[in-house]
Design a protein around this motif. Structure first.
Motif, PDB file in Angstrom:
ATOM      1  N   ALA A 219       4.734  -7.864   3.582  1.00 27.99           N
ATOM      2  CA  ALA A 219       4.778  -8.022   2.129  1.00 27.99           C
ATOM      3  C   ALA A 219       4.142  -6.850   1.400  1.00 27.99           C
ATOM      4  O   ALA A 219       4.732  -6.272   0.484  1.00 27.99           O
ATOM      5  CB  ALA A 219       4.089  -9.328   1.732  1.00 27.99           C
ATOM      6  N   LEU A 220       2.914  -6.481   1.797  1.00 30.58           N
ATOM      7  CA  LEU A 220       2.173  -5.448   1.079  1.00 30.58           C
ATOM      8  C   LEU A 220       1.620  -4.414   2.060  1.00 30.58           C
ATOM      9  O   LEU A 220       0.456  -4.035   1.992  1.00 30.58           O
ATOM     10  CB  LEU A 220       1.033  -6.083   0.260  1.00 30.58           C
ATOM     11  CG  LEU A 220       1.480  -6.982  -0.903  1.00 30.58           C
ATOM     12  CD1 LEU A 220       0.298  -7.738  -1.493  1.00 30.58           C
ATOM     13  CD2 LEU A 220       2.173  -6.150  -1.987  1.00 30.58           C
ATOM     14  N   GLY A 221       2.475  -3.971   2.952  1.00 35.01           N
ATOM     15  CA  GLY A 221       2.080  -3.009   3.972  1.00 35.01           C
ATOM     16  C   GLY A 221       1.989  -1.587   3.459  1.00 35.01           C
ATOM     17  O   GLY A 221       2.010  -1.327   2.245  1.00 35.01           O
ATOM     18  N   SER A 222       1.917  -0.642   4.384  1.00 37.32           N
ATOM     19  CA  SER A 222       1.675   0.753   4.024  1.00 37.32           C
ATOM     20  C   SER A 222       2.789   1.341   3.158  1.00 37.32           C
ATOM     21  O   SER A 222       2.530   2.211   2.313  1.00 37.32           O
ATOM     22  CB  SER A 222       1.489   1.602   5.285  1.00 37.32           C
ATOM     23  OG  SER A 222       2.614   1.491   6.135  1.00 37.32           O
ATOM     24  N   GLY A 223       4.025   0.884   3.335  1.00 37.96           N
ATOM     25  CA  GLY A 223       5.125   1.392   2.521  1.00 37.96           C
ATOM     26  C   GLY A 223       4.924   1.081   1.043  1.00 37.96           C
ATOM     27  O   GLY A 223       5.068   1.959   0.178  1.00 37.96           O
ATOM     28  N   ILE A 224       4.586  -0.180   0.739  1.00 38.57           N
ATOM     29  CA  ILE A 224       4.339  -0.578  -0.643  1.00 38.57           C
ATOM     30  C   ILE A 224       3.111   0.146  -1.185  1.00 38.57           C
ATOM     31  O   ILE A 224       3.081   0.601  -2.336  1.00 38.57           O
ATOM     32  CB  ILE A 224       4.143  -2.105  -0.743  1.00 38.57           C
ATOM     33  CG1 ILE A 224       5.469  -2.822  -0.476  1.00 38.57           C
ATOM     34  CG2 ILE A 224       3.595  -2.498  -2.111  1.00 38.57           C
ATOM     35  CD1 ILE A 224       6.552  -2.533  -1.501  1.00 38.57           C
ATOM     36  N   GLN A 225       2.078   0.271  -0.351  1.00 41.24           N
ATOM     37  CA  GLN A 225       0.866   0.955  -0.802  1.00 41.24           C
ATOM     38  C   GLN A 225       1.165   2.419  -1.142  1.00 41.24           C
ATOM     39  O   GLN A 225       0.674   2.951  -2.135  1.00 41.24           O
ATOM     40  CB  GLN A 225      -0.230   0.867   0.264  1.00 41.24           C
ATOM     41  CG  GLN A 225      -0.622  -0.544   0.670  1.00 41.24           C
ATOM     42  CD  GLN A 225      -1.033  -1.406  -0.512  1.00 41.24           C
ATOM     43  OE1 GLN A 225      -1.740  -0.949  -1.414  1.00 41.24           O
ATOM     44  NE2 GLN A 225      -0.585  -2.652  -0.524  1.00 41.24           N
ATOM     45  N   GLN A 226       1.978   3.054  -0.322  1.00 39.69           N
ATOM     46  CA  GLN A 226       2.334   4.450  -0.560  1.00 39.69           C
ATOM     47  C   GLN A 226       3.158   4.599  -1.826  1.00 39.69           C
ATOM     48  O   GLN A 226       2.949   5.516  -2.634  1.00 39.69           O
ATOM     49  CB  GLN A 226       3.109   5.000   0.642  1.00 39.69           C
ATOM     50  CG  GLN A 226       3.416   6.482   0.573  1.00 39.69           C
ATOM     51  CD  GLN A 226       2.184   7.339   0.796  1.00 39.69           C
ATOM     52  OE1 GLN A 226       1.440   7.127   1.734  1.00 39.69           O
ATOM     53  NE2 GLN A 226       1.970   8.319  -0.076  1.00 39.69           N
ATOM     54  N   GLN A 227       4.095   3.689  -2.028  1.00 38.71           N
ATOM     55  CA  GLN A 227       5.030   3.812  -3.145  1.00 38.71           C
ATOM     56  C   GLN A 227       4.473   3.302  -4.469  1.00 38.71           C
ATOM     57  O   GLN A 227       4.729   3.884  -5.535  1.00 38.71           O
ATOM     58  CB  GLN A 227       6.315   3.046  -2.824  1.00 38.71           C
ATOM     59  CG  GLN A 227       7.078   3.570  -1.623  1.00 38.71           C
ATOM     60  CD  GLN A 227       8.106   2.566  -1.125  1.00 38.71           C
ATOM     61  OE1 GLN A 227       8.453   1.619  -1.818  1.00 38.71           O
ATOM     62  NE2 GLN A 227       8.591   2.778   0.087  1.00 38.71           N
ATOM     63  N   GLN A 228       3.719   2.207  -4.428  1.00 35.66           N
ATOM     64  CA  GLN A 228       3.344   1.550  -5.677  1.00 35.66           C
ATOM     65  C   GLN A 228       1.846   1.574  -5.995  1.00 35.66           C
ATOM     66  O   GLN A 228       1.464   1.308  -7.132  1.00 35.66           O
ATOM     67  CB  GLN A 228       3.826   0.093  -5.655  1.00 35.66           C
ATOM     68  CG  GLN A 228       5.339  -0.027  -5.546  1.00 35.66           C
ATOM     69  CD  GLN A 228       5.815  -1.439  -5.803  1.00 35.66           C
ATOM     70  OE1 GLN A 228       5.154  -2.241  -6.455  1.00 35.66           O
ATOM     71  NE2 GLN A 228       6.995  -1.761  -5.291  1.00 35.66           N
TER      72      GLN A 228
END
Length: 455
Positions: A209-218
């Protein structure tokens, strides 16, 4: 949220995820408590604060600030997990515009954080979670267990699993629903903007849900100075799944904050100055001007330097105090008397001119008449000689007040925070960082090190 000296210990303040409580962070707190003072907070509607109603993100930030101010007297790092990461970002944004205070935020740790944008969640999942905890105790426990297991990469030890279940079950249903329907959907991207505060972002390698991809992007785009660390073998409940790894990363982050950052990026000398500039003037009593003169000065300043949204500074009060203390730049126009006398005489002249032209005092004029009189004054078309200072002296006073008010405005901590002006480039309490060289393309010896640390 007055700044401590660099010797003051850094306190770590933990906030939990949706359905969590202060207990969520106890394993990490225990690992860190030998090195740092630390404590965990319950958000309204959760843990020991479950009787409190759920609130919007801004209101939760205010709730957290009050509790930190009650317990912290020095620099602190704020840790937000999932839901509370959005709260932590809001606290940091509010701190940027606030005057210095006993507790001072110097760093953020955002673990599996909900970003400033609406939280990415499929509507079917949101509706499913909204329907939980409406049945009997057995059904609610099953749903809580489902929630916990969906947010971990591998089974927790029995004690940690039971703690997580208990926290979910004692959460206020209103607060649970409020976050799912409102808080998680709040779009704070414009409100948060880009923060200069140092930050550590933690993500579970198996958090869907809120992994590294979301952290990087948002999340990363909202932070000027941030480091992203991905923790293997963990999903969303990082402090329960991998407390040792989380504790080690937080300790390393806090240790990495420079000595200037530990002191809030302020020396004692600069800190004292900013505290003074940031003091409220709500009950200010004039010292050089009388009450009418202060009102006239406020009217002039409101016209020539109106406050931007979110900034409230009584420039007239601060200018009157500056005149009383005879703090100036050491020069004045030849046709003006000393500063305090010049202000008193010029304000009396302006007030008399308003009464002659409009039958009322300057402070009672409508905005368009105020602007008209100041324009005429600036163009030497007001003919004030018969009633006070002549036009050429009044015009120079108007130039003087513009410079004085702009200096007070631009050196106020709230304005400097809004403009991302760094107040740390002043040396330390024994050494002043100053410019001795005046030649083109000549750098001072301290510059490279300083700006590398504070870029």
């Amino acid at each position: 949220m007055t700044m401590p000296h660099s010797a003051s210990p850094i306190t770590i303040v933990f906030m939990h995820h949706l359905g969590g409580s202060a207990e969520t962070w106890k394993p990490v707190e225990t690992l860190l408590e030998q090195r740092f003072p630390a404590f965990c907070l319950d958000l309204p509607g959760f843990g020991d604060a479950s009787s409190a109603p759920g609130r919007p993100v801004e209101a939760m930030a205010e709730w957290i600030e009050r509790r930190i101010d009650d317990r912290v007297d020095g620099p602190f790092v704020l840790v937000g997990h999932s839901m509370s990461a959005k709260v932590a970002l809001t606290v940091a944004k509010r701190a940027e515009a606030a005057p210095p205070s006993p507790s001072h935020l110097i760093g953020l740790v955002l673990a599996a954080g909900s970003p400033p944008a609406p939280e990415p969640m499929e509507d079917s999942k949101r509706q499913e979670m909204l329907g939980w905890f409406e049945g009997d105790d057995a059904q609610s426990r099953t749903e809580a267990d489902q929630f916990v297991r969906a947010n971990i990469a591998s089974p927790l030890d029995p004690e940690a699993h039971e703690t997580a279940l208990r926290d979910v079950l004692r959460a206020a249903r209103q607060a649970w629903r409020h976050w799912l329907t409102d808080g998680s959907n709040e779009d704070l991207r414009e409100r948060i903007g880009k923060l200069a505060i140092p930050a550590l972002i933690l993500a579970g390698a198996e958090d869907e849900a809120l992994g590294s991809g979301i952290q990087q992007q948002q999340m990363m785009p909202h932070l000027t100075e941030a480091r992203l660390e991905t923790i293997d073998g963990a999903a969303h409940l990082l402090p329960l799944e991998k407390p040792a790894a989380v504790a080690a990363l937080i300790a390393d982050f806090v240790d990495g904050l420079s000595a200037d950052t530990r002191a809030g990026r302020l020396t004692g000398r600069t800190r004292t100055m900013l505290e003074r500039r940031g003091q409220s003037d709500d009950d200010y009593e004039p010292r050089v001007l009388d009450r009418n003169g202060l009102d006239v000065l406020r009217t002039v300043l409101h016209c020539i330097l109106p406050m931007p949204d979110g900034i409230a500074i009584d420039l007239a009060a601060k200018l009157d105090a500056k005149l009383h203390e005879a703090i100036g730049d050491g020069w004045r126009f030849a046709n003006l008397p000393p500063d305090a006398d010049a202000y008193r005489q010029a304000i009396a002249t302006l007030d008399a001119a308003a009464r002659r032209a409009h039958g009322t005092g300057f402070a009672s004029l409508p905005p368009e008449k105020v602007e008209e009189m100041l324009e005429r004054l600036g163009d030497k078309r007001l003919d004030t000689a018969p009633i006070g200072l002549p036009d050429d002296a009044m015009r120079n006073w108007l130039l003087e007040i513009r410079g004085d008010s702009c200096q007070i405005f631009l050196t106020h901590p709230a304005v400097q925070a809004r403009a991302n002006i760094l107040a740390a480039a002043t040396g330390n309490d024994t050494e002043l960082l100053g410019f001795a060289e005046t030649r083109a393309n000549q750098s001072e010896g301290w510059e490279n090190t300083f700006w590398r640390e504070h870029a």
